[in-house]
Design an enzyme around this catalytic site. Sequence first.
Site, PDB file in Angstrom:
ATOM      1  N   SER A   1       0.839  -1.188   0.000  1.00 53.26           N
ATOM      2  CA  SER A   1       0.000   0.000   0.000  1.00 53.26           C
ATOM      3  C   SER A   1       0.877   1.242   0.000  1.00 53.26           C
ATOM      4  O   SER A   1       2.057   1.196   0.368  1.00 53.26           O
ATOM      5  CB  SER A   1      -0.879  -0.001   1.265  1.00 53.26           C
ATOM      6  OG  SER A   1      -1.566   1.225   1.433  1.00 53.26           O
TER       7      SER A   1
ATOM      8  N   TYR B   1      -2.191  -1.096  10.336  1.00 54.63           N
ATOM      9  CA  TYR B   1      -2.223  -1.240   8.877  1.00 54.63           C
ATOM     10  C   TYR B   1      -0.876  -0.853   8.275  1.00 54.63           C
ATOM     11  O   TYR B   1      -0.290  -1.598   7.478  1.00 54.63           O
ATOM     12  CB  TYR B   1      -3.341  -0.366   8.304  1.00 54.63           C
ATOM     13  CG  TYR B   1      -3.634  -0.602   6.842  1.00 54.63           C
ATOM     14  CD1 TYR B   1      -4.421  -1.675   6.446  1.00 54.63           C
ATOM     15  CD2 TYR B   1      -3.140   0.254   5.860  1.00 54.63           C
ATOM     16  CE1 TYR B   1      -4.704  -1.899   5.104  1.00 54.63           C
ATOM     17  CE2 TYR B   1      -3.422   0.039   4.522  1.00 54.63           C
ATOM     18  CZ  TYR B   1      -4.204  -1.041   4.144  1.00 54.63           C
ATOM     19  OH  TYR B   1      -4.478  -1.260   2.818  1.00 54.63           O
TER      20      TYR B   1
END
Length: 276
Positions: A153, A166
């Site tokens: 990401s 995350y």
Amino acid sequence: MGRLDGKVAFITGAARGQGRAHALRMAGEGADIIAIDACMTIGPYVGASMADFEETVKRVEALDRRISWSQVDIRDYDGLAAALHKGVNEFGRLDIVASNAAMSGVGSLAAEMTEHDWQDEIDVNLTGQWKTCKAAIPHLRASGGGAIVITSSFAGLNGLPHGASYCSAKHGLVGLMRVLANEHGKDNIRVNTIHPSNVGTPMLLNEKTYALFRPDLENPTIEDFKEAAKRVHLLPIPYVEPEDIANAALFLVSDEGRFITGIALPVDAGADAKPF
């Protein structure tokens, strides 16, 4: 002639979103597909449904490709390995891994996050991806090599507020990728990560995310969210599409990327390059 004719791709999180886009893009280029998805809710994250997964299967078959599919949580190594083994037995080989399955964050400040929420994200977004690669590498070796693309990401290259678990997991995937690229280059296995910015999938397009981007509004709409989301990028868009990520993955796993390994590739409309 497709770019992946005669090849077999293993895709996790294939029921919807980026995983479905990977499956359709690779099947469209001639690959047969081994697909898994948990199809479950984990904490506050609402996952795909079995109906979503069945739609992916139908769309792959409509491209005249074969698909072996199983409902499996990537945290379950034995189940994951069994589903992969079933597909390899059916199709005879494994050439490509798109390690894509993930869950989104709870949106808490690091100091306020519960241990349970932290652990869920680490287990899915990092450990589950390691288990995916662990299960797949013997099959890639048996095929004489192949390519692994791991979905990290923009958050795997930056520290985003309200995203401690995350970001930590997605940063960890870069380390995992670099280790695997070093360990398995001799096996003719290439390993890379992709780093999307906002992607137009259910993981992003939901009320919780709208509120995160627009805390100034009581009930922000998708249009309110888009206005704020554009500020993340150099290009004037709120998010990229799943197909944009699938196109990048296709390049990395195809012969066009045959000498590319050990890289972290942003597909992020310039988010990583933006100075503020």
